[in-house]
Design an enzyme around this catalytic site. Structure first.
Site, short mmCIF file in Angstrom:
data_model
loop_
_atom_site.label_atom_id
_atom_site.label_comp_id
_atom_site.label_asym_id
_atom_site.label_seq_id
_atom_site.Cartn_x
_atom_site.Cartn_y
_atom_site.Cartn_z
N ASP A 208 0.82 -1.22 0.00
CA ASP A 208 0.00 0.00 0.00
C ASP A 208 0.85 1.26 0.00
O ASP A 208 0.43 2.30 -0.51
CB ASP A 208 -0.91 0.00 1.23
CG ASP A 208 -1.92 -1.14 1.20
OD1 ASP A 208 -2.17 -1.66 0.10
OD2 ASP A 208 -2.45 -1.49 2.27
N GLY A 209 2.05 1.18 0.57
CA GLY A 209 2.92 2.35 0.62
C GLY A 209 3.29 2.87 -0.75
O GLY A 209 3.50 4.08 -0.93
N ASN A 305 -5.03 8.64 2.65
CA ASN A 305 -5.46 7.92 3.84
C ASN A 305 -6.02 8.86 4.91
O ASN A 305 -7.20 8.86 5.17
CB ASN A 305 -4.30 7.10 4.42
CG ASN A 305 -4.24 5.70 3.84
OD1 ASN A 305 -5.10 5.31 3.05
ND2 ASN A 305 -3.24 4.95 4.21
#
Length: 518
Positions: A208-209, A305
């Site tokens: 996800d990074g 996010n």
């Protein structure tokens, strides 16, 4: 030598050119189903003979720390400054459907996605013409170098796409390699804000990074992103690397139709493709930092996010005033507070007790971090809410803010952060469909609702007969005791159950006859 705004092929050719002139590119979005052409967009040109600036921090995820001096040779640097030979970005359609009908979102000439209203529906991406350029991002370090080169070779050789990579990756693995000359490019810092105008789609290799890094890199509008799960968690990476060739082929040429859409071949300006891929439009938040007494924002950040304000190393609770469109709504006395997107609801927010929210729910999550109040619960706000988090003058200590884990900095008394929905979502390409991918991630990453299955009850009919007979006896006798609310599973043998049934029948008969006369 002619130069079109955006990408230069070879830095030394520009520096050596005696006469530079600029051309203008016209981008035309066309129309579908009776929608008019959008106005042609003219992109101004610029040309410079200054030294090429090379972005690198050893990993490609930081600030500039290396510049080519005038004396250094630059022939081996293929920079994304787009000379006349660089192709136009491929145009595309975005079709929105609610399951019954469909309509088309506006896509501007420069490839920016403009949405009629906050989307809570499915979207199908359809290329009007075949993509020509792709950007490949990978996880930090050399752990995924072989996979990176494999994907690069597949897109460059098998599908003849121009590939853009980060400067540090280019310097370490591409520069000086003749097989990549004129086919793999990097970019200069001043061009980073315009990458979206030239890159058709982005391939992410990692977890996800890497997707968060793509969101950071494209701070404005961002091309469609396909992510392959090669990280540790990978909630947002639903594509398996084992099938990367098939998945990338589907992105380039399309693999799905919308059953609710009837896009005819005649309505496609260049006639060819009616197949596409399903995409999720992931909301981002625009965050502006206002320093004390300054009416203009000092910094602007886009987060995919969450934005977090916390007490940092201070021993006191934070004291943060929260406003919505200027109206005071609450005072946060806690370790901190975060505002998260639905995509971020399964990140830090869920760890702090927030709800998990489907990415297509148009909402902003307000989640306190360890609040010193039993009544301060996480809430969901509509996506059109405009929030301000302010550090009051009477607060005991300053606070700290960070944006998707980046750009952490201190907030002094009187400083504030204003947050609203961004008009530039992140379009991520689905493996199957949005809801299916989301539930797959919940199960794969969180083991959501995971529990050993309850065993069935054996001889259930006899067990329920005992329970019902006992219930009748309680009812008829007027006993103050209440019958069991639910039958309990029995592990007794059939003989014991038969005896229990007979005993219950006798009790029922005696109760029906009434008490003996005195």
């Amino acid at each position: 030598m002619g130069r079109v705004a955006g990408f230069t092929h070879n830095a030394n050719k520009l520096n050596a050119a005696s006469g530079l002139h600029c051309n203008t590119v016209r981008w035309n979005s066309g129309h579908v189903r009776g929608l008019p052409h959008s106005s042609p967009s003219q992109i101004p040109c610029s040309a410079s003979t200054s030294d090429t600036t090379f972005l690198s921090n050893g990993h490609g995820h930081g600030e500039c720390d290396h510049r080519l001096s005038a004396g250094e040779p630059s022939t081996s640097y293929s920079t994304v400054s787009r000379e006349a030979g660089w192709p136009k970005k491929s145009s595309l359609y975005i079709l929105r459907t609610d399951g019954k009908s469909c309509s088309r979102e506006l896509v501007t000439g420069t490839g920016k996605l403009t949405f009629a209203y906050p989307s809570t529906q499915q979207h199908l991406l359809v290329w009007r013409n075949r993509p020509k350029s792709v950007m490949i991002l990978k996880k930090l370090g050399d752990e995924l170098l072989s996979e990176f080169l494999e994907v690069l070779d597949f897109l460059m050789n098998d599908h003849k796409l121009r590939v853009v990579v980060e400067p540090a990756v280019y310097a370490e693995h591409i520069q000086g390699n003749t097989q990549y000359e004129g086919r793999v490019f990097t970019f200069m810092p001043e061009e980073a804000d315009r990458l979206a105008e030239f890159v058709d789609f982005v391939v992410c290799l990692g977890g996800d990074g890497v997707i968060l890094h793509a969101s950071y890199l494209f701070r404005g509008y961002i091309p469609p992103v396909i992510a392959f799960n090669l990280g540790s968690l990978g909630f947002l990476t639903n594509h398996s690397f084992e099938n990367y060739k098939e998945d990338l082929f589907n992105v380039i040429y399309g693999s799905q139709n919308l059953d609710t859409c009837t896009v005819s071949m005649d309505s496609m300006d260049e006639g060819g493709n009616t197949l596409g891929v399903m995409v999720t439009l992931r909301m981002r938040l625009t965050c502006e930092i206002f320093r004390r007494g300054n009416p203009e924002p000092e910094e602007v950040h886009e987060v995919m996010n969450e934005v977090v304000i916390d007490r940092g190393s201070n021993s006191f609770l934070t004291n943060i005033e929260c406003y919505e469109k200027g109206r005071f709504i609450t005072r946060v006395q806690a370790d901190g507070i975060m505002l998260a997107t639905p995509t971020g609801s399964t990140a830090y927010s869920v760890a702090a007790g927030g709800s998990m929210v489907h990415p297509n729910v148009p909402a902003i999550l307000l989640t306190p971090i360890c609040p010193h109040s039993l009544s301060f619960r996480p809430i969901l706000l509509p996506d059109y809410a405009e929030l301000e988090l302010r550090i009051p003058e009477k607060a005991r200590c300053n606070a700290w803010v960070c944006f998707d884990g980046r750009s952490r900095q201190e907030l002094q008394h009187g400083d504030s952060v204003r947050v609203r929905m961004s008009d530039a979502p992140v379009p991520t390409i689905n493996k199957a469909d949005l809801t299916g991918d989301w539930f797959d991630s919940l199960e794969r990453c969180f083991r959501w609702s995971d529990r050993s299955e309850q065993k069935p009850i054996h001889n259930s009919s006899e067990t329920y007969m005992v329970s019902n007979s006992s219930s009748s006896s309680y009812s008829s006798s007027g006993s103050s005791l209440s019958p069991p609310s639910t039958p309990r599973p029995s592990t007794a043998s059939p003989a014991v159950l038969q005896a229990a049934v007979a005993a219950a029948s006798l009790v029922a008969q005696d109760t029906a006859q009434g008490p003996p006369s005195s």
